[in-house]
Write a protein that holds these residues in place. Structure first.
Motif, PDB file in Angstrom:
ATOM      1  N   GLY A 161       0.805  -1.205   0.000  1.00 47.83           N
ATOM      2  CA  GLY A 161       0.000   0.000   0.000  1.00 47.83           C
ATOM      3  C   GLY A 161       0.841   1.258   0.000  1.00 47.83           C
ATOM      4  O   GLY A 161       0.530   2.242  -0.692  1.00 47.83           O
ATOM      5  N   THR A 162       1.925   1.242   0.764  1.00 46.06           N
ATOM      6  CA  THR A 162       2.784   2.424   0.858  1.00 46.06           C
ATOM      7  C   THR A 162       3.624   2.599  -0.398  1.00 46.06           C
ATOM      8  O   THR A 162       3.925   3.730  -0.802  1.00 46.06           O
ATOM      9  CB  THR A 162       3.655   2.341   2.118  1.00 46.06           C
ATOM     10  N   ASP A 163       4.017   1.512  -1.038  1.00 44.74           N
ATOM     11  CA  ASP A 163       4.694   1.619  -2.335  1.00 44.74           C
ATOM     12  C   ASP A 163       3.807   2.332  -3.349  1.00 44.74           C
ATOM     13  O   ASP A 163       4.261   3.225  -4.083  1.00 44.74           O
ATOM     14  CB  ASP A 163       5.043   0.228  -2.877  1.00 44.74           C
ATOM     15  N   VAL A 164       2.532   1.937  -3.413  1.00 42.54           N
ATOM     16  CA  VAL A 164       1.608   2.571  -4.351  1.00 42.54           C
ATOM     17  C   VAL A 164       1.409   4.040  -3.983  1.00 42.54           C
ATOM     18  O   VAL A 164       1.388   4.921  -4.853  1.00 42.54           O
ATOM     19  CB  VAL A 164       0.265   1.815  -4.373  1.00 42.54           C
ATOM     20  N   LEU A 165       1.265   4.318  -2.684  1.00 44.35           N
ATOM     21  CA  LEU A 165       1.157   5.703  -2.225  1.00 44.35           C
ATOM     22  C   LEU A 165       2.378   6.511  -2.650  1.00 44.35           C
ATOM     23  O   LEU A 165       2.257   7.633  -3.167  1.00 44.35           O
ATOM     24  CB  LEU A 165       1.011   5.721  -0.706  1.00 44.35           C
ATOM     25  N   PHE A 166       3.560   5.964  -2.453  1.00 42.16           N
ATOM     26  CA  PHE A 166       4.828   6.605  -2.810  1.00 42.16           C
ATOM     27  C   PHE A 166       4.838   6.996  -4.286  1.00 42.16           C
ATOM     28  O   PHE A 166       5.077   8.159  -4.649  1.00 42.16           O
ATOM     29  CB  PHE A 166       5.960   5.634  -2.466  1.00 42.16           C
ATOM     30  N   HIS A 167       4.557   6.050  -5.151  1.00 47.73           N
ATOM     31  CA  HIS A 167       4.604   6.310  -6.584  1.00 47.73           C
ATOM     32  C   HIS A 167       3.520   7.306  -7.009  1.00 47.73           C
ATOM     33  O   HIS A 167       3.762   8.197  -7.834  1.00 47.73           O
ATOM     34  CB  HIS A 167       4.476   5.011  -7.362  1.00 47.73           C
ATOM     35  N   ALA A 168       2.315   7.177  -6.450  1.00 44.04           N
ATOM     36  CA  ALA A 168       1.220   8.067  -6.848  1.00 44.04           C
ATOM     37  C   ALA A 168       1.474   9.498  -6.377  1.00 44.04           C
ATOM     38  O   ALA A 168       1.219  10.452  -7.117  1.00 44.04           O
ATOM     39  CB  ALA A 168      -0.089   7.541  -6.256  1.00 44.04           C
ATOM     40  N   VAL A 169       1.993   9.662  -5.165  1.00 41.34           N
ATOM     41  CA  VAL A 169       2.273  10.990  -4.640  1.00 41.34           C
ATOM     42  C   VAL A 169       3.391  11.663  -5.432  1.00 41.34           C
ATOM     43  O   VAL A 169       3.283  12.843  -5.826  1.00 41.34           O
ATOM     44  CB  VAL A 169       2.619  10.919  -3.141  1.00 41.34           C
ATOM     45  N   VAL A 170       4.466  10.957  -5.680  1.00 38.59           N
ATOM     46  CA  VAL A 170       5.595  11.552  -6.403  1.00 38.59           C
ATOM     47  C   VAL A 170       5.183  11.914  -7.833  1.00 38.59           C
ATOM     48  O   VAL A 170       5.552  12.984  -8.345  1.00 38.59           O
ATOM     49  CB  VAL A 170       6.805  10.596  -6.389  1.00 38.59           C
ATOM     50  N   GLU A 171       4.413  11.046  -8.481  1.00 40.19           N
ATOM     51  CA  GLU A 171       3.947  11.354  -9.831  1.00 40.19           C
ATOM     52  C   GLU A 171       3.111  12.639  -9.838  1.00 40.19           C
ATOM     53  O   GLU A 171       3.266  13.500 -10.697  1.00 40.19           O
ATOM     54  CB  GLU A 171       3.108  10.196 -10.371  1.00 40.19           C
ATOM     55  N   THR A 172       2.222  12.770  -8.841  1.00 38.02           N
ATOM     56  CA  THR A 172       1.346  13.937  -8.774  1.00 38.02           C
ATOM     57  C   THR A 172       2.115  15.198  -8.405  1.00 38.02           C
ATOM     58  O   THR A 172       1.792  16.301  -8.877  1.00 38.02           O
ATOM     59  CB  THR A 172       0.209  13.681  -7.770  1.00 38.02           C
ATOM     60  N   ALA A 173       3.138  15.059  -7.555  1.00 41.36           N
ATOM     61  CA  ALA A 173       3.927  16.216  -7.132  1.00 41.36           C
ATOM     62  C   ALA A 173       4.917  16.669  -8.198  1.00 41.36           C
ATOM     63  O   ALA A 173       5.443  17.791  -8.117  1.00 41.36           O
ATOM     64  CB  ALA A 173       4.665  15.903  -5.831  1.00 41.36           C
ATOM     65  N   GLY A 174       5.210  15.815  -9.175  1.00 44.85           N
ATOM     66  CA  GLY A 174       6.060  16.216 -10.297  1.00 44.85           C
ATOM     67  C   GLY A 174       7.542  16.108 -10.015  1.00 44.85           C
ATOM     68  O   GLY A 174       8.130  16.980  -9.383  1.00 44.85           O
ATOM     69  N   VAL A 175       8.162  15.019 -10.491  1.00 46.69           N
ATOM     70  CA  VAL A 175       9.601  14.829 -10.313  1.00 46.69           C
ATOM     71  C   VAL A 175      10.368  15.852 -11.140  1.00 46.69           C
ATOM     72  O   VAL A 175      10.034  16.116 -12.297  1.00 46.69           O
ATOM     73  CB  VAL A 175      10.015  13.398 -10.732  1.00 46.69           C
ATOM     74  N   VAL A 176      11.398  16.430 -10.541  1.00 46.12           N
ATOM     75  CA  VAL A 176      12.263  17.366 -11.277  1.00 46.12           C
ATOM     76  C   VAL A 176      13.701  16.884 -11.230  1.00 46.12           C
ATOM     77  O   VAL A 176      14.065  16.055 -10.412  1.00 46.12           O
ATOM     78  CB  VAL A 176      12.165  18.790 -10.680  1.00 46.12           C
TER      79      VAL A 176
END
Length: 415
Positions: free
Chosen positions: A400-415
């Motif tokens: 669950g936390t892996d999915v949260l990690f990926h979804a949050v980072v994708e939404t926050a925008g990797v730079v």
């Protein structure tokens, strides 16, 4: 939108250690937790959480409802933050994961971003919402409800516990009343990770629930009034039995919920008869009907049918009948774009998943009214929650936390 590679994962062991450390604060009597809102144990749990957030490089904000906001800066300080949120308070006989997984899973997301040197354009803010459970101060989801404009702050401050202590006074007493105006924050999105609190994911063998909707509910408090009388000397034909009326209404609630399948539930979980003496026919019965559905039409129809049934039973038995709504929220549709992000993250990471409807109320249900919101769920053993025997596995928590990690980072925008 840039996404992380599937090889990037959170540290499951560190997450589990944090869950177990928090569980030491406000331990229950049978292996769970009793860390009710605005108690001294709640204050200690908050202090530990704050220390962990500051060690992870976050600054801590605090509003006038005691909501805690740990901020990890983005490269664009003017960009709307991406929020992660749940709660640290528990039921009196609660488990170690309900709510807590969502908060400490969010902390693990931030820790993993730090470990991997991930920078995002949008700030990421981790929230501990005050009094989600509503067990000491009703209603549930109180502080997120004030944040979303569903309740006024003055009304929330005036809520009393069983000892007559006011929410506002207790918040000040434990030292966690902030100065920030409640609801002033704006969000790009909010994610809430939670255990399912039901049996579906485990039964289906799925690791992730992608939550598309939340059930709406009505709580209807029904009072039936008859006549106290001696059970031994009152003829059956002359009784005005409020307890019998309650029994018949309870059966009708079950029948009504079954008639609206699928996606409808109903039951009576709180019931009292008066004078509650073994040799007195009850002259009054007071009970609360809980009906829920993710479909507005079904929810409205069930309420109307329950009310008609209660009045019909009362008329047949010669009882008085009063019905008072004591709790309500409409069904929730979570943001379709964020649902797609969560589903995509689960697929990239190779986790089995399915769409699911949340059967319980959560802070995300209120925040969904003011910002795009979505929930992620992991299984819990036998669907058990609000019980000290509540249990999950490290593997489920990590997924669950892996999915949260990926979804949050994708939404926050990797730079």
């Amino acid at each position: 939108m840039t996404v992380l590679g599937p090889n990037l994962r959170i540290n499951g062991e560190r997450l589990w250690d944090s869950l177990m450390a928090m569980a030491q604060i406000g331990p229950g009597v049978a292996g769970g937790n009793n860390r009710q809102t605005l108690t001294d144990d709640d204050a200690r749990g908050r202090a530990l959480f704050k220390s962990w957030c500051e060690a992870a490089g976050c600054s801590m904000g605090l509003d006038q409802m005691g909501n805690m906001f740990a901020r990890r800066e983005g490269t664009d300080p003017d960009a709307l933050p991406v929020y992660i949120g749940s709660h640290l308070d528990t039921q009196p006989t609660g488990g170690k994961y309900d709510g807590v997984l969502g908060v400490l899973g969010g902390l693990e997301v931030i820790r993993s971003m730090n470990d991997l040197g991930i920078k995002t354009r949008h700030p990421v803010v981790l929230t501990n919402w005050t009094n989600e459970e509503g067990t000491r101060f009703a209603p549930a989801m109180l502080a997120s409800g004030v944040f979303a404009g569903m309740h006024t702050q003055d009304w929330a401050y005036a809520r009393l516990d069983a000892e007559g202590k006011a929410f506002g006074d207790e918040l000040a007493r434990i030292g966690w009343r902030g100065d920030e105006v409640v609801g002033a924050r704006k969000m790009k999105a909010m994610f809430e990770l939670h255990i399912e609190q039901g049996p579906i994911l485990e039964a289906e063998g799925r690791e992730i629930g992608v939550v598309t909707h939340g059930q709406g509910l009505w709580w209807l408090q029904i009072t039936l009034t008859g006549k106290d009388a001696h059970t031994g000397s009152t003829p059956m034909s002359m009784r005005v039995n409020a307890g019998l009326g309650m029994a018949r209404v309870i059966e009708r609630v079950h029948q009504i919920a079954m008639s609206h399948q699928p996606n409808a539930v109903g039951a009576v979980g709180q019931a009292n008869v008066y004078p509650n003496s073994r040799n007195v026919i009850p002259g009054k019965a007071m009970f609360t009907v809980d009906i829920r559905s993710p479909e507005q039409g079904k929810l409205d129809a069930m309420r109307a049918e329950v009310e008609r049934a209660a009045h019909a039973v009362a008329a047949e038995l010669g009882l008085g009948c009063a019905i008072e709504p004591v709790g309500h929220f409409d069904p929730v549709t979570f943001d379709p774009g964020l649902v797609k992000v969560v589903r995509g993250a689960a697929e990239r990471l190779g986790y089995s998943h399915m769409d699911i409807v949340s059967g319980a109320g959560h802070d995300a249900c209120w925040i969904n009214r003011v910002a795009p919101t979505v929930m992620i769920m992991c299984p819990c053993v036998d669907g058990l929650s609000h019980n000290e025997a509540e249990d999950i596995s490290l593997e489920w928590a990590k997924a669950g936390t892996d999915v949260l990690f990926h979804a949050v980072v994708e939404t926050a925008g990797v730079v």
